[in-house]
Design a protein around this motif. Structure first.
Motif, short mmCIF file in Angstrom:
data_model
loop_
_atom_site.label_atom_id
_atom_site.label_comp_id
_atom_site.label_asym_id
_atom_site.label_seq_id
_atom_site.Cartn_x
_atom_site.Cartn_y
_atom_site.Cartn_z
N LEU A 5 -13.15 6.56 1.80
CA LEU A 5 -11.55 5.48 1.80
C LEU A 5 -12.80 3.76 2.61
N LEU A 6 -12.90 4.60 2.95
CA LEU A 6 -14.06 3.23 3.11
C LEU A 6 -15.39 2.34 2.67
N LEU A 7 -16.00 3.56 1.26
CA LEU A 7 -16.89 2.53 0.01
C LEU A 7 -15.26 2.48 -0.55
N ALA A 8 -14.16 2.62 -1.16
CA ALA A 8 -13.41 2.28 -1.84
C ALA A 8 -12.50 0.54 -1.61
N MET A 9 -12.75 0.20 0.15
CA MET A 9 -12.26 -0.72 0.52
C MET A 9 -13.34 -1.88 -0.13
N MET A 182 1.06 6.70 -13.10
CA MET A 182 1.27 5.25 -11.84
C MET A 182 3.38 6.12 -11.36
N GLY A 183 1.95 6.15 -9.88
CA GLY A 183 3.73 7.00 -8.81
C GLY A 183 3.73 6.52 -7.96
N ILE A 184 4.34 7.29 -6.61
CA ILE A 184 3.63 7.07 -5.63
C ILE A 184 2.81 7.02 -4.95
N LYS A 185 1.95 8.45 -4.85
CA LYS A 185 0.40 8.61 -4.61
C LYS A 185 -0.12 7.39 -4.91
N HIS A 186 -0.23 7.31 -5.46
CA HIS A 186 -1.04 5.78 -6.45
C HIS A 186 -0.70 4.53 -5.49
N LEU A 187 0.42 4.61 -5.43
CA LEU A 187 0.98 3.20 -5.10
C LEU A 187 0.77 3.08 -3.11
N TYR A 188 0.35 4.74 -2.13
CA TYR A 188 -0.38 4.20 -1.68
C TYR A 188 -1.19 4.39 -1.39
N LEU A 189 -2.24 5.39 -2.38
CA LEU A 189 -3.84 4.69 -2.27
C LEU A 189 -4.26 3.49 -2.54
N SER A 190 -3.09 2.67 -2.82
CA SER A 190 -3.31 1.37 -2.83
C SER A 190 -2.87 0.62 -2.27
N LEU A 191 -2.41 1.05 -0.91
CA LEU A 191 -2.11 -0.30 0.41
C LEU A 191 -3.23 -0.22 0.70
N PRO A 192 -4.54 0.24 1.06
CA PRO A 192 -5.27 -0.21 1.54
C PRO A 192 -6.72 -1.12 0.90
N LEU A 193 -6.03 -1.54 -0.07
CA LEU A 193 -7.12 -2.14 -1.09
C LEU A 193 -6.60 -3.42 -1.57
N ILE A 194 -5.06 -2.95 -1.05
CA ILE A 194 -4.95 -4.66 -1.02
C ILE A 194 -5.37 -5.68 -0.22
N PRO A 195 -5.52 -5.34 0.87
CA PRO A 195 -5.91 -6.44 1.94
C PRO A 195 -7.42 -6.31 2.13
N MET A 196 -8.45 -5.57 1.51
CA MET A 196 -9.56 -5.91 1.35
C MET A 196 -9.48 -6.90 0.01
N SER A 197 -8.35 -6.78 -1.00
CA SER A 197 -8.56 -7.93 -2.51
C SER A 197 -8.10 -9.19 -1.56
N TYR A 198 -7.53 -9.83 -0.82
CA TYR A 198 -7.01 -10.47 -0.04
C TYR A 198 -8.30 -11.16 0.68
N LEU A 199 -9.13 -10.35 1.65
CA LEU A 199 -10.01 -10.71 2.19
C LEU A 199 -11.77 -11.41 1.31
#
Length: 236
Positions: A5-9, A182-199
């Motif tokens: 997860l850290l590498l993905a972020m 594209m389902g709930i699990k994919h949405l959950y996987l995206s949640l920690p990625l979006i703040p990193m995208s904003y940074l």
């Protein structure tokens, strides 16, 4: 929080920085590595992150958006997205990894060629189709459009590519739902990625005027080449 997860972020942070700096690059840099961490990261979480980042950049450069040429690309994007969805349904993960790596290396080669292709209506339709095919199946929908728009003024490139990615990301996500990508699990996987995208976006806005675009481009192409080779090696 595990190492994957850290590498993905981290990859999303770097990819978002590059895309906000030069107009595209998020998926090209991140997709091959994220796929190796978990196939579930590709394509939906990348598309969701790209949608978020594109909305921000489109708003930032809204004064430079020109929809006149983009409509033709959208016409091609619809059947391309459907074709990409069909590919997701029938292709095995190992083949998809090979496909992703191949797309990335193809994008690198195209970027290095001294081509100056004018964005005529037929070419925009064709670019839109392949953007839909690549974007829906792998999350990497930027190269065909970037190839046509690369000689515009920098803010116009960022604006028009961002506007295109907003619509194209939505189309891809819609097609990915019925084929199970594209389902709930994919949405959950995206949640920690979006703040990193904003940074990544925020850092780009602070440094974009101080860092040579050619330097960013060269580093990006090297990263893309490495990640593309990794994806192909993993598939063989």
């Amino acid at each position: 929080m595990d190492l994957g997860l850290l590498l993905a972020m981290l990859m999303i942070f770097i990819g978002s920085y590059v895309q906000s700096s030069i107009g595209f690059g998020l998926a090209i840099i991140t997709a091959p590595i994220l796929f190796q961490i978990s196939p579930d990261y590709v394509p939906a979480p990348i598309c969701l992150t790209a949608l978020f980042l594109s909305l921000i950049n489109a708003h930032k450069y809204k004064a430079n958006i020109s929809m006149k040429g983009l409509w033709m690309a959208f016409i091609g994007r619809v059947p391309g997205s459907i074709a990409g969805g069909a590919m997701l349904f029938y292709v095995e993960p190992q083949t998809l990894s090979l496909w992703i790596g191949g797309i990335v290396l193809f994008a690198v080669i195209i970027s290095l060629l001294p081509l100056r292709i004018q964005p005529t209506d037929p070419r925009l339709v064709i670019a839109g189709f392949f953007s839909g095919l690549f974007g829906t199946s792998s999350g990497i929908g930027g190269p065909p459009m970037a190839l046509l728009l690369q000689h515009q003024e920098a803010n116009h490139i960022r604006a028009n590519l961002s506007a295109f990615f907003v619509v194209s990301s939505l189309l891809s996500l819609i097609v990915q739902v019925p084929v199970g990508h594209m389902g709930i699990k994919h949405l959950y996987l995206s949640l920690p990625l979006i703040p990193m995208s904003y940074l990544g976006y925020k850092l780009a806005m602070k440094t974009v005027e101080h860092i040579d675009k050619k330097t960013i481009r060269v580093i990006s192409l090297v990263m893309c080449s490495v990640s593309g080779i990794v994806a192909i090696y993993a598939a063989l």
